[in-house]
Design a protein around this motif. Structure first.
Motif, PDB file in Angstrom:
ATOM      1  N   GLY A   1      21.043  -6.620  38.128  1.00 37.76           N
ATOM      2  CA  GLY A   1      20.454  -7.529  39.102  1.00 37.76           C
ATOM      3  C   GLY A   1      19.288  -6.904  39.844  1.00 37.76           C
ATOM      4  O   GLY A   1      18.285  -7.574  40.131  1.00 37.76           O
ATOM      5  N   LEU A   2      19.405  -5.609  40.171  1.00 36.12           N
ATOM      6  CA  LEU A   2      18.321  -4.922  40.865  1.00 36.12           C
ATOM      7  C   LEU A   2      17.060  -4.882  40.007  1.00 36.12           C
ATOM      8  O   LEU A   2      15.948  -5.154  40.485  1.00 36.12           O
ATOM      9  CB  LEU A   2      18.764  -3.507  41.230  1.00 36.12           C
ATOM     10  N   VAL A   3      17.202  -4.550  38.730  1.00 38.37           N
ATOM     11  CA  VAL A   3      16.045  -4.488  37.839  1.00 38.37           C
ATOM     12  C   VAL A   3      15.395  -5.858  37.693  1.00 38.37           C
ATOM     13  O   VAL A   3      14.159  -5.997  37.748  1.00 38.37           O
ATOM     14  CB  VAL A   3      16.471  -3.928  36.467  1.00 38.37           C
ATOM     15  N   MET A   4      16.192  -6.903  37.538  1.00 39.95           N
ATOM     16  CA  MET A   4      15.643  -8.254  37.398  1.00 39.95           C
ATOM     17  C   MET A   4      14.908  -8.692  38.660  1.00 39.95           C
ATOM     18  O   MET A   4      13.830  -9.307  38.589  1.00 39.95           O
ATOM     19  CB  MET A   4      16.769  -9.227  37.059  1.00 39.95           C
ATOM     20  N   ARG A   5      15.448  -8.371  39.830  1.00 40.39           N
ATOM     21  CA  ARG A   5      14.801  -8.764  41.086  1.00 40.39           C
ATOM     22  C   ARG A   5      13.485  -8.029  41.281  1.00 40.39           C
ATOM     23  O   ARG A   5      12.475  -8.629  41.693  1.00 40.39           O
ATOM     24  CB  ARG A   5      15.740  -8.509  42.262  1.00 40.39           C
ATOM     25  N   LEU A   6      13.472  -6.702  40.984  1.00 42.55           N
ATOM     26  CA  LEU A   6      12.221  -5.945  41.099  1.00 42.55           C
ATOM     27  C   LEU A   6      11.147  -6.495  40.166  1.00 42.55           C
ATOM     28  O   LEU A   6       9.964  -6.560  40.527  1.00 42.55           O
ATOM     29  CB  LEU A   6      12.485  -4.466  40.798  1.00 42.55           C
ATOM     30  N   TRP A   7      11.550  -6.899  38.963  1.00 39.98           N
ATOM     31  CA  TRP A   7      10.585  -7.453  38.007  1.00 39.98           C
ATOM     32  C   TRP A   7      10.007  -8.778  38.504  1.00 39.98           C
ATOM     33  O   TRP A   7       8.790  -9.010  38.439  1.00 39.98           O
ATOM     34  CB  TRP A   7      11.268  -7.633  36.657  1.00 39.98           C
ATOM     35  N   ASP A   8      10.861  -9.653  39.037  1.00 37.49           N
ATOM     36  CA  ASP A   8      10.387 -10.947  39.528  1.00 37.49           C
ATOM     37  C   ASP A   8       9.540 -10.793  40.784  1.00 37.49           C
ATOM     38  O   ASP A   8       8.513 -11.485  40.942  1.00 37.49           O
ATOM     39  CB  ASP A   8      11.573 -11.869  39.807  1.00 37.49           C
ATOM     40  N   ASP A   9       9.943  -9.908  41.706  1.00 38.95           N
ATOM     41  CA  ASP A   9       9.185  -9.737  42.952  1.00 38.95           C
ATOM     42  C   ASP A   9       7.791  -9.180  42.686  1.00 38.95           C
ATOM     43  O   ASP A   9       6.827  -9.544  43.373  1.00 38.95           O
ATOM     44  CB  ASP A   9       9.938  -8.814  43.911  1.00 38.95           C
ATOM     45  N   ALA A  10       7.668  -8.278  41.703  1.00 41.50           N
ATOM     46  CA  ALA A  10       6.362  -7.664  41.424  1.00 41.50           C
ATOM     47  C   ALA A  10       5.433  -8.600  40.674  1.00 41.50           C
ATOM     48  O   ALA A  10       4.214  -8.368  40.651  1.00 41.50           O
ATOM     49  CB  ALA A  10       6.555  -6.375  40.629  1.00 41.50           C
ATOM     50  N   GLU A  11       5.974  -9.654  40.050  1.00 42.02           N
ATOM     51  CA  GLU A  11       5.173 -10.609  39.289  1.00 42.02           C
ATOM     52  C   GLU A  11       4.272  -9.891  38.276  1.00 42.02           C
ATOM     53  O   GLU A  11       3.076 -10.176  38.159  1.00 42.02           O
ATOM     54  CB  GLU A  11       4.328 -11.486  40.221  1.00 42.02           C
ATOM     55  N   VAL A  12       4.869  -8.930  37.557  1.00 37.73           N
ATOM     56  CA  VAL A  12       4.122  -8.201  36.537  1.00 37.73           C
ATOM     57  C   VAL A  12       3.662  -9.151  35.444  1.00 37.73           C
ATOM     58  O   VAL A  12       2.508  -9.091  34.980  1.00 37.73           O
ATOM     59  CB  VAL A  12       4.993  -7.072  35.953  1.00 37.73           C
ATOM     60  N   ALA A  13       4.546 -10.015  34.998  1.00 39.03           N
ATOM     61  CA  ALA A  13       4.218 -11.001  33.967  1.00 39.03           C
ATOM     62  C   ALA A  13       4.919 -12.300  34.346  1.00 39.03           C
ATOM     63  O   ALA A  13       6.101 -12.484  34.027  1.00 39.03           O
ATOM     64  CB  ALA A  13       4.660 -10.528  32.590  1.00 39.03           C
ATOM     65  N   PRO A  14       4.212 -13.193  35.063  1.00 36.12           N
ATOM     66  CA  PRO A  14       4.841 -14.450  35.470  1.00 36.12           C
ATOM     67  C   PRO A  14       5.364 -15.232  34.268  1.00 36.12           C
ATOM     68  O   PRO A  14       4.867 -15.107  33.152  1.00 36.12           O
ATOM     69  CB  PRO A  14       3.710 -15.189  36.189  1.00 36.12           C
ATOM     70  N   ASP A  15       6.361 -16.028  34.526  1.00 38.28           N
ATOM     71  CA  ASP A  15       6.997 -16.858  33.498  1.00 38.28           C
ATOM     72  C   ASP A  15       7.681 -16.021  32.419  1.00 38.28           C
ATOM     73  O   ASP A  15       7.822 -16.462  31.271  1.00 38.28           O
ATOM     74  CB  ASP A  15       5.973 -17.801  32.850  1.00 38.28           C
ATOM     75  N   THR A  16       8.080 -14.782  32.741  1.00 34.61           N
ATOM     76  CA  THR A  16       8.886 -13.957  31.836  1.00 34.61           C
ATOM     77  C   THR A  16      10.141 -13.524  32.569  1.00 34.61           C
ATOM     78  O   THR A  16      10.203 -13.527  33.805  1.00 34.61           O
ATOM     79  CB  THR A  16       8.126 -12.714  31.348  1.00 34.61           C
TER      80      THR A  16
END
Length: 722
Positions: free
Chosen positions: A128-143
């Motif tokens: 869950g932590l990894v998924m949240r960090l990925w979404d918050d950073a918006e590295v690749a939206p819609d992924t």
């Protein structure tokens, strides 16, 4: 209001109605209304008090939020009811309470969040932590990230994940700098690769800060420290890497399967392998198993063999493949050994220093042989109280060079006796033979063959039995702190005879693995590189701690019973089963593993009678005869080998009475089996068998279990066939 849940709307309506009631009902002085409000408010206060006593503060705060309306409403009602008349502030207080409760919505607020503050739900833990960090950073939206797995251990942040785009769309170009910033790691710790067999809508993301800090990927470390010339496993390459979580008493572990080039044999240096992975050999966390050109390396989070398992009859009973369980392997599976080798021998070896658990292993072996129907003779260099306890459950047990000489002498004579039986049956020893298998255990073998007077004879007879005992169902098990087979002729051939059977190597003196293990076992362990077993888990302290003056006087747990089962060139680290062998004279646990009916396997009556006629069946404590007294050469060969018809010993008359005759002569009245054995000069198992035969023949009367008496004269006796 259109986005507000229905429960919240209903609650607001309830607060409005309650506010209107609070403005008029308290002044009506209605006793039922007062009682109803008091019961509701009092019940809520009592419920909140019980929540506080549970000390679950999170649930207590949530309950307090839900009880806020009834409790505060009851307070407003009480104030209005106590004050006489209808003052102006009563309607104002009621309306203010209703507005405050509608704004707070205490009942539904704990389970409802307004849409403007809604956040996505993530799984708990690392994923869950990894998924949240990925979404918050918006590295690749819609992924999104899927299949998140930690690659080293739960204590390390290294992980791999699949970057998945929306259906029908490819994964956009991802800036590795942005990805590294999202997880707070250096840029060179992040890689993005294609996944074989999938399209552009899924990519593999790897984040490995720990591995990169240690000098590169696992493959790079393996090439630089393990596979290099002179490394732990020279010229090897990784085939597969697997990780397994902790299960029960088994800690989490990572496993690496490696191999060398075809035509080569993998050579493993356990000490170098531990150094390459940064672990101490004394921790017993790293296990390497080699089979030909393959090597399986297992690295555990903690030592996997700290727990021991109690021995049972079920574990020591042979399975369908002729194996019994002697311990627990490092991976939690049963450590099994064959009772017979592929060549049909009953030979084996057991090596371990004092305190390593050697006596317990011998007791387990004797119990397994007893459960399989084998007879056992045990001898050692010196008397031992624990082995004497084992001796109460087997056919013969003694100590010293003299009993050992007689035991081996009788065993060699037994080969001639069984040879006659084999000729009658038309085959050598097998499961169809009318006589049981016999295992001779020679404990402290080095001391026995080193005896000044009888050592050479013991070595020579042992060599004969090890080479020729197979077809007569006679096996030799060598035991001791170390084995020196130099006094046995043709060591290479003897190793071939013994290696295929049971082999157990526990902690050995001054062990450093490799050559030391081969020397301690007299070469019986072959080329197996055995990891050194310390006397305690984590017994050593790092030099850095010593440099900083850190002291730890708490000793580690004992490694008693930890060792290896060895078959040919293969070895498996294990911990032997446990059976209680006290040192204070208290009851032992041996009856729990030996046959439940207390029976003792021994030789047949025909064999005992034949040995008695040869003057070899007695208590084996008298000095052996000299070969020169029989007209033999000075080398004493005639006293050891040749035809077994030795002359009577001085002042000794050959007994002509059989064991059954002795039993009948001893039973003059009602007697217990113990009293009969005390008066009959024969092995306990032989007396037990004679008693059973005499009862079956009608020559002896069994009054009760273990109690016998002469047959009454009116009954008569059966003809004597012996």
């Amino acid at each position: 209001m259109s986005t507000m849940p229905t429960r919240a709307k209903a609650e607001m309506a309830a607060y409005g109605a309650s506010a209107a009631a609070l403005a008029y009902v308290p002044s009506m002085e209605s006793l039922p209304a007062h009682a109803t409000v008091a019961a509701v408010s009092g019940g809520c206060v009592w419920w909140l008090y019980r929540k506080v006593k549970t000390r679950d503060f999170r649930r207590t705060i949530r309950s307090a939020q839900r009880m806020l309306g009834p409790v505060t409403g009851g307070a407003v009602y009480a104030a209005a009811a106590i004050v006489p008349g209808r003052p102006w502030w009563e309607p104002v207080a009621a309306l203010g309470w209703g507005a405050a409760m509608s704004a707070a919505l205490p009942v539904t607020r704990s389970t409802w969040t307004p849409p403007e503050t809604f956040t996505a739900a993530y799984p708990p833990g690392f994923r869950g932590l990894v998924m949240r960090l990925w979404d918050d950073a918006e590295v690749a939206p819609d992924t999104r990230l899927e299949n998140i797995e930690q690659t080293l251990s739960p204590a390390h942040p290294d992980f791999t994940a699949d970057v998945v785009a929306a259906a029908g769309r490819p994964v956009p170009r991802i800036d590795l700098v942005a990805a590294a910033a999202a997880f707070g790691v250096p840029v060179d710790c992040v890689t993005l690769d294609e996944i074989p067999g999938t399209g552009p809508g899924r990519m593999r993301l790897t984040v490995a800060p720990t591995t990169r800090r240690s000098g590169g990927s696992l493959e790079d470390m393996w090439a630089q420290k393990v596979a290099r010339p002179g490394g732990a496993i020279p010229d090897s390459s990784i085939v597969r890497v697997e990780q397994f979580p902790a299960t029960g008493d088994l800690p989490a572990r990572g496993m690496i399967l490696a191999q060398v080039e075809p035509g080569e044999v993998a050579r493993v240096s356990h000490a170098q392998l531990c150094s390459a992975f940064g672990v101490e050999a004394e921790e017993l966390r790293l296990v390497a198993e080699s089979r030909g050109r393959e090597v399986l390396v297992t690295l555990y989070e903690s030592a996997p063999l700290k727990a021991s398992r109690r021995a049972t009859r079920e574990l020591l009973t042979l399975d369908a493949y002729g194996r019994y369980t002697i311990g627990t392997a490092h991976d939690g599976s049963d450590a099994k050994v064959h009772m017979q080798s592929a060549a049909g021998t009953l030979h084996g070896f057991l090596v371990g220093v004092t305190g390593s658990g050697k006596t317990v292993c011998l007791a387990l072996m004797c119990a397994a042989w007893a459960l399989a129907g084998l007879a056992t003779w045990v001898t050692s260099a010196r008397p031992d109280a624990q082995m004497s306890a084992v001796g109460r459950h087997i056919d013969r047990q003694n100590a010293g060079p003299v009993p050992t000489w007689w035991m081996l002498k009788a065993a060699i004579a037994l080969m001639d006796i069984r040879g006659e039986i084999n000729a009658e049956r038309g085959h050598d020893f097998s499961a169809h033979s009318p006589y049981p298998g016999l295992v001779l255990v020679l404990d402290e073998f080095n001391s026995l063959v080193g005896d000044d007077g009888l050592g050479d004879d013991i070595a020579q007879m042992t060599d004969v039995l090890a080479r020729e005992g197979r077809k007569f169902g006679i096996g030799i098990v060598f035991a001791g702190q170390s084995l020196n087979l130099a006094k046995l002729g043709g060591e290479a051939s003897l190793r071939d005879q013994v290696q295929g059977g049971i082999g157990v190597v526990l902690r050995i003196a001054n062990s450093s693995g490799g050559i030391a293990a081969r020397q301690a076992t007299g070469g019986l362990a072959g080329d197996a590189d055995l990891a050194a077993i310390p006397d305690r888990f984590n017994a050593s302290m790092s030099l850095m701690d010593r440099m900083h003056g850190i002291t730890d006087d708490v000793p580690g747990e004992t490694t008693q019973g930890v060792g290896h089962t060895v078959t040919g060139s293969g070895a498996t680290m294990m911990r032997s089963l446990y059976v209680h062998l006290p040192k204070d004279g208290s009851p032992d646990g041996l009856p729990e593993i030996f046959p439940e009916d207390g029976s003792i396997n021994c030789l047949t009556a025909r064999e005992i009678d034949a040995l008695t006629d040869l003057g070899l069946w007695h208590d084996w404590t008298m000095p052996p005869p000299s070969g020169k007294d029989n007209g033999q050469d000075d080398d004493g060969q005639g006293a050891v080998l040749g035809t077994f018809a030795p002359p009577p010993l001085p002042n000794q008359t050959r007994p002509k009475a059989t064991v059954k005759d002795k039993v009948l002569a001893a039973v003059t009245g009602q007697m217990t089996a113990k009293e009969i054995r005390a008066q009959v000069d024969a092995a306990a198992g032989t007396v037990r068998n004679a008693l059973s035969d005499l009862v079956a023949e009608g020559r002896l009367h069994q009054v009760d279990h273990g109690v016998y008496a002469p047959v009454p004269a009116s009954v008569g006796t059966a003809p004597q066939d012996d």
